[in-house]
Design a protein around this motif. Structure first.
Motif, PDB file in Angstrom:
ATOM      1  N   ILE A 186       6.876   7.076   3.126  1.00  0.00           N
ATOM      2  CA  ILE A 186       5.965   7.009   4.030  1.00  0.00           C
ATOM      3  C   ILE A 186       6.026   8.346   4.968  1.00  0.00           C
ATOM      4  O   ILE A 186       7.235   7.822   5.869  1.00  0.00           O
ATOM      5  CB  ILE A 186       6.026   5.596   5.247  1.00  0.00           C
ATOM      6  CG1 ILE A 186       5.964   4.136   4.169  1.00  0.00           C
ATOM      7  CG2 ILE A 186       4.738   5.410   6.396  1.00  0.00           C
ATOM      8  CD1 ILE A 186       6.321   2.957   5.468  1.00  0.00           C
ATOM      9  N   TYR A 216      -0.576  -2.767   2.999  1.00  0.00           N
ATOM     10  CA  TYR A 216      -1.984  -2.182   3.045  1.00  0.00           C
ATOM     11  C   TYR A 216      -2.555  -1.283   1.920  1.00  0.00           C
ATOM     12  O   TYR A 216      -3.116  -1.029   1.673  1.00  0.00           O
ATOM     13  CB  TYR A 216      -2.200  -2.415   4.253  1.00  0.00           C
ATOM     14  CG  TYR A 216      -2.715  -3.899   4.388  1.00  0.00           C
ATOM     15  CD1 TYR A 216      -4.366  -4.248   4.448  1.00  0.00           C
ATOM     16  CD2 TYR A 216      -2.235  -4.617   5.558  1.00  0.00           C
ATOM     17  CE1 TYR A 216      -4.434  -5.569   5.064  1.00  0.00           C
ATOM     18  CE2 TYR A 216      -1.860  -5.961   5.626  1.00  0.00           C
ATOM     19  CZ  TYR A 216      -3.419  -6.669   5.685  1.00  0.00           C
ATOM     20  OH  TYR A 216      -3.977  -7.938   6.148  1.00  0.00           O
ATOM     21  N   GLU A 217      -1.359   0.133   1.647  1.00  0.00           N
ATOM     22  CA  GLU A 217      -1.130   0.645   0.948  1.00  0.00           C
ATOM     23  C   GLU A 217      -2.186  -0.212  -0.553  1.00  0.00           C
ATOM     24  O   GLU A 217      -3.426   1.201  -1.387  1.00  0.00           O
ATOM     25  CB  GLU A 217      -0.652   1.691   0.906  1.00  0.00           C
ATOM     26  CG  GLU A 217      -1.110   3.204  -0.411  1.00  0.00           C
ATOM     27  CD  GLU A 217      -2.378   3.731  -0.321  1.00  0.00           C
ATOM     28  OE1 GLU A 217      -2.480   4.512  -0.802  1.00  0.00           O
ATOM     29  OE2 GLU A 217      -2.664   3.067   1.495  1.00  0.00           O
ATOM     30  N   TYR A 273       0.665   7.668  -0.748  1.00  0.00           N
ATOM     31  CA  TYR A 273       0.087   7.770  -1.012  1.00  0.00           C
ATOM     32  C   TYR A 273      -0.784   8.173  -2.144  1.00  0.00           C
ATOM     33  O   TYR A 273      -1.297   8.575  -2.919  1.00  0.00           O
ATOM     34  CB  TYR A 273      -1.158   8.729  -0.012  1.00  0.00           C
ATOM     35  CG  TYR A 273      -0.808   8.051   1.333  1.00  0.00           C
ATOM     36  CD1 TYR A 273      -1.020   7.601   1.745  1.00  0.00           C
ATOM     37  CD2 TYR A 273       0.137   8.697   1.980  1.00  0.00           C
ATOM     38  CE1 TYR A 273      -0.983   6.395   3.157  1.00  0.00           C
ATOM     39  CE2 TYR A 273      -0.165   8.927   3.463  1.00  0.00           C
ATOM     40  CZ  TYR A 273      -0.842   7.440   4.043  1.00  0.00           C
ATOM     41  OH  TYR A 273      -0.062   6.891   5.126  1.00  0.00           O
ATOM     42  N   ARG A 281      -5.889  -1.820  -0.024  1.00  0.00           N
ATOM     43  CA  ARG A 281      -6.555  -0.952  -0.051  1.00  0.00           C
ATOM     44  C   ARG A 281      -6.928  -0.209  -1.784  1.00  0.00           C
ATOM     45  O   ARG A 281      -8.133   0.008  -1.848  1.00  0.00           O
ATOM     46  CB  ARG A 281      -6.108   0.732   0.497  1.00  0.00           C
ATOM     47  CG  ARG A 281      -7.169   1.354   0.660  1.00  0.00           C
ATOM     48  CD  ARG A 281      -6.699   2.789   1.617  1.00  0.00           C
ATOM     49  NE  ARG A 281      -5.725   3.330   0.845  1.00  0.00           N
ATOM     50  CZ  ARG A 281      -5.964   4.440   0.091  1.00  0.00           C
ATOM     51  NH1 ARG A 281      -7.599   4.640  -0.257  1.00  0.00           N
ATOM     52  NH2 ARG A 281      -5.406   5.556  -1.006  1.00  0.00           N
ATOM     53  N   ARG A 282      -5.751   0.390  -2.561  1.00  0.00           N
ATOM     54  CA  ARG A 282      -6.148   0.789  -4.207  1.00  0.00           C
ATOM     55  C   ARG A 282      -6.721  -0.235  -4.715  1.00  0.00           C
ATOM     56  O   ARG A 282      -7.689  -0.467  -5.850  1.00  0.00           O
ATOM     57  CB  ARG A 282      -4.825   0.871  -4.653  1.00  0.00           C
ATOM     58  CG  ARG A 282      -4.509   1.992  -4.485  1.00  0.00           C
ATOM     59  CD  ARG A 282      -4.905   3.350  -4.408  1.00  0.00           C
ATOM     60  NE  ARG A 282      -3.022   3.999  -3.720  1.00  0.00           N
ATOM     61  CZ  ARG A 282      -1.906   4.408  -4.289  1.00  0.00           C
ATOM     62  NH1 ARG A 282      -2.397   4.091  -5.348  1.00  0.00           N
ATOM     63  NH2 ARG A 282      -1.513   5.472  -3.368  1.00  0.00           N
TER      64      ARG A 282
END
Length: 255
Positions: free
Chosen positions: A228, A248-249, A195, A252-253
């Protein structure tokens, strides 16, 4: 001697099969060349009727055979009454893929797989990569699962919708991608939290196997390492699950 999981890819010249109704329908939809179709004798109904009609329209020979013959030829016994035979899978050329991406004025989003041996993991990763909008999946020629009928099934036909590039050497391929200003991000337990990792722009995401992770040389070539979070006692995620979380991260960005 090789370890059990250190298998080379299957012979490129080996015939390729699509087993199951969805896989055959996807092959037709993708314009794949089908040499012949084996269909279970008996009542032809539902999607099987659609498959037979498409085969006849395309001039593909259809042979009605006993279920026992399909059972004997099937790799997993889940043929659903139909097996299609096609030429060996044709891998995409990486340079061509990159050129096509450039022509669409998009930022490359590539998935690099390092020592993914299990065909079900490979198929699941390809399925997610297609869903997440990746432009291509890159696998090595050796010490990796290749595209087989089992992979096609596990990908739910996604192999027909995303280029799969097979390269001689992952480390050298990373060097090539870096020269094209593509950032390399590896998934690794020792990395910073995903993240907090830069995941925008031209990007290649490297996924290693769940046992050994990314190989040392590949890890050293990564621009960033992303981890992760694992809050419970489980030491690691299945490779396809970890790949899905990471992809998917990245997606998402973009929003």
């Amino acid at each position: 001697m090789k370890k059990n999981n250190e298998t080379d890819h299957i012979n490129e010249d080996a015939p390729f099969t699509f087993e199951g109704r969805n896989a055959v329908l996807e092959a037709f939809a993708a314009g794949k060349t089908i040499h012949r179709l084996l269909v279970k004798k008996g009542e032809i109904e539902g999607s099987l009727r659609v498959i037979v009609a498409q085969a006849k329209e395309l001039g593909v020979p259809v042979m009605l055979v006993p279920k026992e013959k399909l059972d004997a030829m099937s790799e997993n016994g889940k043929h659903q009454g139909v097996i299609a035979f096609a030429p060996a899978y044709e891998y995409a050329d990486l340079d061509t893929v990159l050129t096509n991406i450039t022509q669409t004025n998009q930022q490359p989003f590539l998935i690099i797989l390092d020592k993914i041996y299990d065909p079900h993991n490979l198929g699941a990763i390809i399925r997610t990569a297609s869903a997440a909008g990746a432009h291509a999946v890159i696998i090595p020629k050796r010490r990796s699962a290749g595209i087989t009928s089992a992979v096609v099934r596990a990908s739910a036909g996604a192999v027909e919708h995303i280029p799969i590039c097979r390269v001689a050497n992952i480390s050298q391929t990373i060097d090539r991608l870096k020269k094209q200003n593509i950032w390399i991000v590896g998934t690794d337990a020792a990395g910073q939290l995903i993240y907090n990792t830069p995941l925008t722009g031209a990007l290649a995401l490297v996924i290693g196997n769940e046992g050994e992770g990314i190989s040392r040389l590949v890890r050293e070539k990564c621009d960033f390492l992303a981890s992760i979070p694992m809050l419970g006692p489980t030491p690691s995620l299945n490779a396809s699950v970890a790949a899905a979380v990471a992809m998917y991260e990245v997606l998402r960005r973009k929003f």
